[in-house]
Design an enzyme around this catalytic site. Structure first.
Site, PDB file in Angstrom:
ATOM      1  N   ASN A 168      -7.621 -42.711 -16.526  1.00 56.94           N
ATOM      2  CA  ASN A 168      -6.797 -43.482 -15.588  1.00 56.94           C
ATOM      3  C   ASN A 168      -6.995 -42.896 -14.201  1.00 56.94           C
ATOM      4  OD1 ASN A 168      -5.728 -44.486 -17.996  1.00 56.94           O
ATOM      5  ND2 ASN A 168      -3.645 -44.502 -17.190  1.00 56.94           N
ATOM      6  N   ARG A 169      -6.717 -43.684 -13.187  1.00 54.47           N
ATOM      7  CA  ARG A 169      -6.719 -43.155 -11.824  1.00 54.47           C
ATOM      8  C   ARG A 169      -5.454 -42.340 -11.612  1.00 54.47           C
ATOM      9  NH1 ARG A 169     -10.450 -45.594  -8.732  1.00 54.47           N
ATOM     10  NH2 ARG A 169     -11.010 -47.699  -9.394  1.00 54.47           N
TER      11      ARG A 169
END
Ligand code: C5P
Length: 223
Positions: free
Chosen positions: A30-31
């Site tokens: 995920n960012r």
């Protein structure tokens, strides 16, 4: 000297993304910059808490005054958090990957002309927040985050029960908001008591205010 309302309190914080390997050189993630979680860990430590930060791979420095453990995957993060229990509070800020590949390849997957891309078989990762929220050694106070792009409050409310959390900090991470990787955040504090809207402010200030709220909530509980 500032007052230390969290002296003697042990608090677990997770921050950053997790990396789920596909092969030795590729991963799913995920960012997440880790800025908000690290700032919360630092703010809790400034209030005197014994903070144990479990961080996924980030490029920012370990916060001062915080005992930091570094992990890569969701399963490593879960194991690290469970070993740190019991604790007075847990604040789960990490952007944990929901899925990982069922089997990561031991060798780099080769790109073979004419064969097309590999099919990745995905399996679900453990939900670390839900695990802590329903744990037999559940901390007094369990705080989670809900990064959503739509129906932010509704999803946060649903998460309180599902995750066994006392507080869900909801933030809108729509791309136009610039929250992702940025220094500012606009959050809503969702709990059984209702919804509190905080104005947009720096991530450090969100951390400061959240640490204050956690200190207030823990004050009603015996050490
Ligand atoms: O379900 P969702 O990912 O939106 O929930 C976000 C909250 O749950 C965050 O507090 C995050 O740290 C936590 N979480 C977790 N383990 C997961 C997924 C989310 O601890 N596998």
């Amino acid at each position: 000297e500032r007052p230390k309302p969290l002296a003697g309190r042990r608090i677990i914080v997770t921050s950053g993304p997790t990396h789920e390997p596909i092969d030795p050189v590729r991963y799913i993630a995920n960012r997440s910059s880790g800025k908000q979680g690290h700032a919360i860990a630092a703010a809790l430590a400034r209030l005197g808490a014994d903070v144990r930060l479990v961080s996924g791979p980030v490029t920012i420095a370990d916060p001062t005054g915080v005992d930091t453990l570094h992990v890569e995957t969701a399963r490593e993060m879960r194991d690290a958090v469970e070993k740190l229990l019991p604790a007075d509070a847990a604040v789960m800020v990490a952007a944990v990957a929901d899925w990982r590949t069922e089997n990561s390849a031991g060798e780099k997957i080769k790109k073979v002309a004419g064969e097309g891309p590999p099919a990745l078989q995905m399996v679900e990762n453990p939900d670390i927040l839900a695990g802590v929220g329903h744990h037999r050694k559940r901390p007094w106070l369990v705080v989670g985050f809900a990064a959503e792009t739509q129906s932010v409050v509704e999803n946060a409310k649903a998460k309180l029960g599902k995750k066994g959390a006392d507080i869900i900090v909801a933030n809108d991470v729509s791309p136009e908001g610039g929250v992702m990787g940025g220094d500012r955040n606009r959050v809503r504090i969702v709990s059984k008591a209702g919804i509190e809207e905080w104005p947009e402010m720096g991530k450090d200030e969100v951390a400061e205010r959240l640490a204050g709220l956690i200190a207030e909530r823990l004050q009603t509980i015996e050490v």
